[in-house]
Design an enzyme around this catalytic site. Sequence first.
Site, short mmCIF file in Angstrom:
data_model
loop_
_atom_site.label_atom_id
_atom_site.label_comp_id
_atom_site.label_asym_id
_atom_site.label_seq_id
_atom_site.Cartn_x
_atom_site.Cartn_y
_atom_site.Cartn_z
CB SER A 110 -0.91 -0.01 1.24
OG SER A 110 -1.81 1.09 1.24
CG LEU A 113 -0.91 0.88 8.82
CD1 LEU A 113 -2.18 0.13 8.42
CD2 LEU A 113 0.00 -0.01 9.66
CG HIS A 204 -0.19 4.79 -6.15
ND1 HIS A 204 -1.21 4.64 -7.07
CD2 HIS A 204 -0.65 5.64 -5.21
CE1 HIS A 204 -2.25 5.39 -6.71
NE2 HIS A 204 -1.94 5.99 -5.58
CE LYS A 206 -2.32 2.62 -3.36
NZ LYS A 206 -3.44 3.48 -3.67
CG ASP A 211 -2.77 -18.72 3.92
OD1 ASP A 211 -1.60 -18.45 4.22
OD2 ASP A 211 -3.59 -19.19 4.74
#
Length: 530
Positions: A110, A113, A204, A206, A211
Amino acid sequence: MTTSSWVCQLHDENNSASQPLVVAEMSSLLLLAPLLAEADPSPLPLFRSPGSTGAQGTDGLHARFLWMAEHVPAFRVPGTHIHILTSPDQFYQAMKARIKTAKRRVVMASLYLGTGPLEQDLVDCMQEALQRSQEVDNSVLQVSILLDYTRGSRGQTNSRTMLLPLLQQYSSRMRVSLYHTPDLRGLLRLLVPQRFNETIGVQHIKAYLFDDDLIISGANLSDSYFTNRQDRYVLLENCWEVADFFSDLVGAVGDVSLQLQPDDSVSMMENMVHPYRGNRDDFSASARQHIMEVVNTARTRQDIAKSERLKRESKGEGGKEDTWVFPLVQMKPLGIQVDEEITRRLLTDAGPGATVFLTSGYFNLTRAYMSLVLGVGADYRILTASPEVNGFFGAKGIAGEIPAAYIHIARQFYSKVCQLGQQERVHLHEYHRAHWTFHAKGLWYYLRGQVRPCLTLIGSPNFGYRSVHRDLEAQIAIVTDNQELQAHLQEEQEMLYQRSTEVSSSTFQQPDRHVKLWVKLVTPLIKNFF
């Protein structure tokens, strides 16, 4: 917030901004003006392949888009394993649930955070999963987080401080990588204020992986993206090959990034070129080789898998893999531009009779994309944020004028559409929703005569200059003949567009669309950071 990390960081600080800061902020922008004034380079040569017909069926659709498989891995999966999430809460709850049950790996990439209670809950889920893995399951759960260095380090409480307790407690099973653009270096790194250093370039991507489950989105790990900021999200369940690819991709970017240490210092892995202390070209070449090795290895594996699949099908053992997933990567500072080339080819091939629904929370197409949209071809329905759902609506200081800059860009585009007489083919829409912001990006591709989309692009790119030239981006192209998945994609597209109104000449005559002269003058200088 999105397309521009400049926009992102200003939004997070707009509540504390004050009018006297405008002069200082403008000075910082002018410092960056030479970088911002760059024009799009000469058009890249498009991928070439033999023409295709409008054949239907999975193999027919794949044949139509076969040229993508010549340049990126092509993963064949059951369409029933792909789920469209439609709300921030669904996105948040899906991540929390899968972190709690993860056995082998949690991989999250990401921009940053956040530091609020919802983000802390997400970190707590990781802590519980690591503790359970260690004490109960006796499994070896590994957690890997990739964030942007500049955005993740801003302020005293930041992404780093949120993750340090986990790193200190589980240092052998927790990795935090902070990507630093090679373009922020030397005198520029010293002069550009922290408030603006993200404008040079960021991580950038995302991608959220648990798993063998993977969520691809444009949403960051921050409270508004979990509550009232509309984005797009696709969940691929039990798609281990795609999950392996993105795990390897995030790992490769992490390898060329700064590694967060338990004492909050950072260091590079052994034998890796430093992004801003080392030679610029050496870093980019080394990073490109490292990352493209992931792409090329996956393509080789897929060639082998294709041969095995053909053998099974010849024996009548074919499965229900009616959908193709193509990962597209764009990292222009490192010399990787696959997503740009494939997006241009898709827009070029979208001929008369086809319809493209394209959305971006911050409408600022590159010149190349704009030329393709305005050229004779498919019908376009473009969705962008109305001023009131722009994350900077009502902000103080220069941030409060960002919506006006986008109004100016949209008006220029609409005027061009009218000048070319393309109003019947190219339509611009604005998203409205009280107390929400808009961050969705991607496209839905409808073939001639089809009522449902057969292809979608979803991920982090915004179709703007930043996405193409400055940042690290990744998205996936999903090509499907699965009727249920096509229906879900259509429902997603309709859900977003139902909250919109179409732009007309009268739209820009409304009092709230007035753009100050200085904003009009500055916008050409700063638009290449959007």
